[in-house]
Scaffold this active site. Structure first.
Site, PDB file in Angstrom:
ATOM      1  CD  GLU A 295      -2.781   1.285   2.398  1.00  0.00           C
ATOM      2  OE1 GLU A 295      -2.659   0.494   3.339  1.00  0.00           O
ATOM      3  OE2 GLU A 295      -3.635   2.200   2.361  1.00  0.00           O
TER       4      GLU A 295
ATOM      5  NE  ARG B 119       4.122  -7.304   9.826  1.00  0.00           N
ATOM      6  CZ  ARG B 119       3.538  -6.705   8.801  1.00  0.00           C
ATOM      7  NH1 ARG B 119       2.865  -7.401   7.931  1.00  0.00           N
ATOM      8  NH2 ARG B 119       3.625  -5.388   8.660  1.00  0.00           N
TER       9      ARG B 119
ATOM     10  CE  LYS C 276       3.728   0.178   3.569  1.00  0.00           C
ATOM     11  NZ  LYS C 276       2.320  -0.128   3.563  1.00  0.00           N
TER      12      LYS C 276
HETATM   13  P1  ATP Z   1       2.810  -1.774   7.188  1.00  0.00           P
HETATM   14  O1  ATP Z   1       2.388  -1.722   8.590  1.00  0.00           O
HETATM   15  O2  ATP Z   1       4.267  -1.578   7.023  1.00  0.00           O
HETATM   16  O3  ATP Z   1       1.998  -0.916   6.294  1.00  0.00           O
HETATM   17  P2  ATP Z   1       1.515  -3.855   5.797  1.00  0.00           P
HETATM   18  O4  ATP Z   1       1.583  -5.338   5.803  1.00  0.00           O
HETATM   19  O5  ATP Z   1       0.199  -3.230   6.033  1.00  0.00           O
HETATM   20  O6  ATP Z   1       2.590  -3.299   6.772  1.00  0.00           O
HETATM   21  P3  ATP Z   1       1.609  -3.484   3.035  1.00  0.00           P
HETATM   22  O7  ATP Z   1       2.061  -2.332   2.242  1.00  0.00           O
HETATM   23  O8  ATP Z   1       0.172  -3.819   3.037  1.00  0.00           O
HETATM   24  O9  ATP Z   1       2.115  -3.289   4.473  1.00  0.00           O
HETATM   25  O10 ATP Z   1       2.484  -4.771   2.693  1.00  0.00           O
HETATM   26  C1  ATP Z   1       2.671  -5.262   1.414  1.00  0.00           C
HETATM   27  C2  ATP Z   1       3.124  -6.677   1.543  1.00  0.00           C
HETATM   28  O11 ATP Z   1       4.332  -6.721   2.280  1.00  0.00           O
HETATM   29  C3  ATP Z   1       2.125  -7.508   2.304  1.00  0.00           C
HETATM   30  O12 ATP Z   1       1.666  -8.490   1.425  1.00  0.00           O
HETATM   31  C4  ATP Z   1       2.873  -8.115   3.439  1.00  0.00           C
HETATM   32  O13 ATP Z   1       2.740  -9.515   3.377  1.00  0.00           O
HETATM   33  C5  ATP Z   1       4.313  -7.771   3.196  1.00  0.00           C
HETATM   34  N1  ATP Z   1       4.968  -7.338   4.416  1.00  0.00           N
HETATM   35  C6  ATP Z   1       4.799  -6.165   5.074  1.00  0.00           C
HETATM   36  N2  ATP Z   1       5.568  -6.120   6.167  1.00  0.00           N
HETATM   37  C7  ATP Z   1       6.251  -7.282   6.203  1.00  0.00           C
HETATM   38  C8  ATP Z   1       7.221  -7.841   7.085  1.00  0.00           C
HETATM   39  N3  ATP Z   1       7.633  -7.200   8.172  1.00  0.00           N
HETATM   40  N4  ATP Z   1       7.728  -9.047   6.793  1.00  0.00           N
HETATM   41  C9  ATP Z   1       7.331  -9.711   5.711  1.00  0.00           C
HETATM   42  N5  ATP Z   1       6.438  -9.257   4.833  1.00  0.00           N
HETATM   43  C10 ATP Z   1       5.883  -8.051   5.072  1.00  0.00           C
HETATM   44 MG    MG Z   2      -1.180  -2.193   5.168  1.00  0.00          MG
END
Ligand code: ATP
Ligand code: MG
Length: 583
Positions: free
Chosen positions: A119, A339, A349
């Site tokens: 995202e 994760r 994020k």
């Molecule tokens: P954030 O809190 O950083 O926004 P999120 O999972 O909501 O985390 P997204 O942008 O939706 O962030 O993530 C895109 C992809 O990255 C998701 O499919 C998720 O599986 C993967 N991802 C995000 N953070 C991690 C992590 N710490 N380890 C492994 N994969 C991750």
């Molecule tokens: Mg997200």
């Protein structure tokens, strides 16, 4: 049987090899051991070998490190080549071992499609890199396709600059998607499918307040809208998408199972009204799909075969499959991995964004952060991040690796290529009496052909205060590649008076980097530390130290990563300012 001359040569080779890998001093026992190992016939001649070794070692140990190194290169070039090759082979073996990913189930060469769906609500971090590398690596392994898809259907959180930041980080990491797209490209498609679901009775429009919805979901009861007829649902839906309804006046809900133990299935919201303009589409749409709706549709219609996502989505898998089944769309296989976490930092994020908004750090590329742009700025190599991630594999087991591990991958890659310079943090002056004026020739790298520079010395030097504080009158130190000195007096002002002991080489003296007065290049080094401490922002997360580098440091280019001897690997951030990646 070897001649004396041959034994001398053999001893010399091993003495030089040993000296140049042990701070300039060869150890007699170790050298004899290597000689015997190479030529086992000599075991019966141990007395002779020992005599020769004593002679050869006393010569070699009196040379400077630089002299030893050039002698080795000049007289035993094939040995040096073999040594370099051995290191290369080793690191190649190491990396190949780390890169082996387990096979995918149901995967055919040429047919695998994977994706990474961030995202655009912040910068890419190392956790995303894990998901992105796994997706792209598997696509490569099966000669398939890898898609970068911006999951941008929540305009309230997303910004144009974040799309660009992800693209930049991808480019820097060397990940090349076969297709880059946005979920928001497919708004018409979601609308058509939503309508199909309403018509088929798989979803309904709910006008309950958020509180009521939450309450009923909690107790597992349906609201009156769940049994609304399709015509009523379609009527409300049209009002939703034409902008006739306000923000929390209606939602599109999946008809799941209000009694399900998996609360995700209790009639989740799949589309909702958001009135914030979208970063790419402006005010064109008012109704936006949630990740639960857009995700499976995108995956299915884009031909994704293996959906890789982090484990926290596990409970949502049931909904994922249910949506696709209700629409009779192809249902991809989901593969989950743990994760990534990293000690003393956050990989969210949202939390990172908060720390930035509160101005606790300077921006998304602040060197304390785990974002890709921060890691780049700090002096990490993309390849180190790649190796670090693949070394952890695709296990679902949670682990929380330390920064040390990431650093060790980086160090292993940087050590053979980074130029060496002298940098004296927080300098203290040393005056050496009777010092000769010397031109010291220093190579930029002990093994690489990076050339060399001359440092003029005339007896006044700067050394690190940390080291100086440990000195006592009478102690000896070696100014690396110059000579040994003995401390005579430590003045109140902090200035140290010493005498030249260059004609003697004392064993086991501390060896310090130095800068000759008159050759200074002022340098500030930022020292990023742990971002969080006990889950709170660490107010001491960024320290800095002022110091003096040798004048050649003025030629280090912005963005170049070098090693400051005995201080650490640093990346030049702006003229006169470097950031230390790690020791
Ligand atoms: P954030 O809190 O950083 O926004 P999120 O999972 O909501 O985390 P997204 O942008 O939706 O962030 O993530 C895109 C992809 O990255 C998701 O499919 C998720 O599986 C993967 N991802 C995000 N953070 C991690 C992590 N710490 N380890 C492994 N994969 C991750
Ligand atoms: Mg997200």
């Amino acid at each position: 049987m070897a001649t004396d001359q041959e034994i001398v040569l053999l001893v010399k080779k091993h003495a030089l090899l040993n000296a140049t890998t042990h701070d300039g001093r060869a150890d007699k026992g170790a050298v004899i051991g290597r000689v015997m190992a190479e030529c086992s016939d000599l075991r019966t001649e141990s007395k002779l070998v020992s005599e020769i070794a004593a002679k050869v070692l006393s010569e070699i140990n009196s040379l400077t490190f630089g002299q030893q190194r050039s002698l080795l290169e000049r007289e035993f070039p094939e040995t040096v080549q073999a040594e370099i090759q051995k290191k290369k082979d080793q690191s190649k073996r190491d990396s190949e071992r780390g890169f082996e990913l387990p096979k995918l189930v149901d995967a055919k060469v040429g047919e695998v499609v994977t994706r990474f769906p961030p995202e655009p609500n912040g910068f890419m971090h190392i956790g995303h890199a894990k998901a992105a590398f796994l997706g792209s690596e598997y696509a490569k392994m099966y000669k398939g396709k890898f898609i970068l898809r911006f999951d941008d259907t929540n305009p309230a959180a997303e910004k144009k600059e974040y799309y660009d930041a992800f693209r930049d980080s991808f480019a820097w990491l060397g990940i090349k998607p076969d297709l880059i797209k946005n979920s928001s490209d497919d708004m018409e498609r979601y609308y058509a499918l939503a309508e199909e679901m309403l018509e088929g009775g798989y979803a309904y429009i709910c006008t309950c307040s958020q509180e009521k919805m939450r309450e009923l979901r909690g107790i597992g009861e349906a609201c009156e809208h769940a049994s609304q007829r399709a015509e009523e649902n379609l009527h409300l839906w049209r009002k939703m998408i034409s902008g006739d309804l306000g923000k929390s006046e209606a939602t599109f809900r999946f008809r799941g199972n209000m009694k399900s133990l998996n609360t995700t299935m209790r009639d989740p919201v799949l589309l909702r009204i958001i009135d914030t303009p979208h970063p790419l589409l402006g005010n064109k749409f008012f109704v936006w799909p949630t990740y639960d709706f857009a995700g499976p549709i995108e995956d299915s219609l884009d031909g994704v075969t293996h959906v890789m996502r982090s484990k926290e989505y596990e409970l949502r898998d049931e909904l994922y499959h249910a949506i696709l089944n209700s629409l009779e769309l192809r249902d991809p296989r989901i593969i989950e991995f743990s994760r990534l976490k990293l000690q003393n930092t956050t990989l969210s994020k949202r939390t990172l964004g908060k720390i930035i908004r509160e101005k606790q750090v300077q921006g998304w590329d602040d060197p304390r952060l785990p974002t890709i742009s921060a890691l780049e700025r700090r002096g990490f190599l993309a390849e180190a991040i790649h190796e670090f991630i693949l070394s952890m594999g695709v296990s679902k087991v949670e682990s929380e690796p330390t920064w040390d591990l990431l650093e060790s991958f980086n160090r292993k890659l940087l050590d053979p290529i980074a130029k060496r310079y002298f940098f004296v943090p927080d300098p203290v002056k040393v005056q050496v009496s009777d010092a000769p004026e010397l031109q010291v020739t220093l190579k930029y790298h002990p093994e690489r052909d990076y050339g060399e520079r001359e440092l003029a010395t005339h007896g006044t030097f700067l050394i690190p205060s940390d080291d100086a504080n440990r000195l006592k009158v009478g102690s000896r130190i070696r100014l690396i590649e110059a000579y040994d000195i003995q401390i005579n007096e430590i003045q109140k002002s902090g200035i140290i008076l010493a005498t030249y002991k260059g004609e003697e080489r004392t064993a086991d003296v501390p060896k310090l980097q130095w800068v000759a007065v008159g050759e200074e290049y002022p340098m500030m080094v930022k020292l990023p530390g742990p971002l969080l401490q006990n889950d709170e922002f660490n107010p001491k997360s960024l320290q800095s130290i002022n110091g003096i580098a040798e004048s050649a440091a003025g030629q280090i280019k912005i963005g170049e990563i070098i090693q400051f001897v005995r201080f650490g690997f640093c990346r030049m951030d702006s003229p006169g300012t470097a950031i230390r990646a790690h020791r």
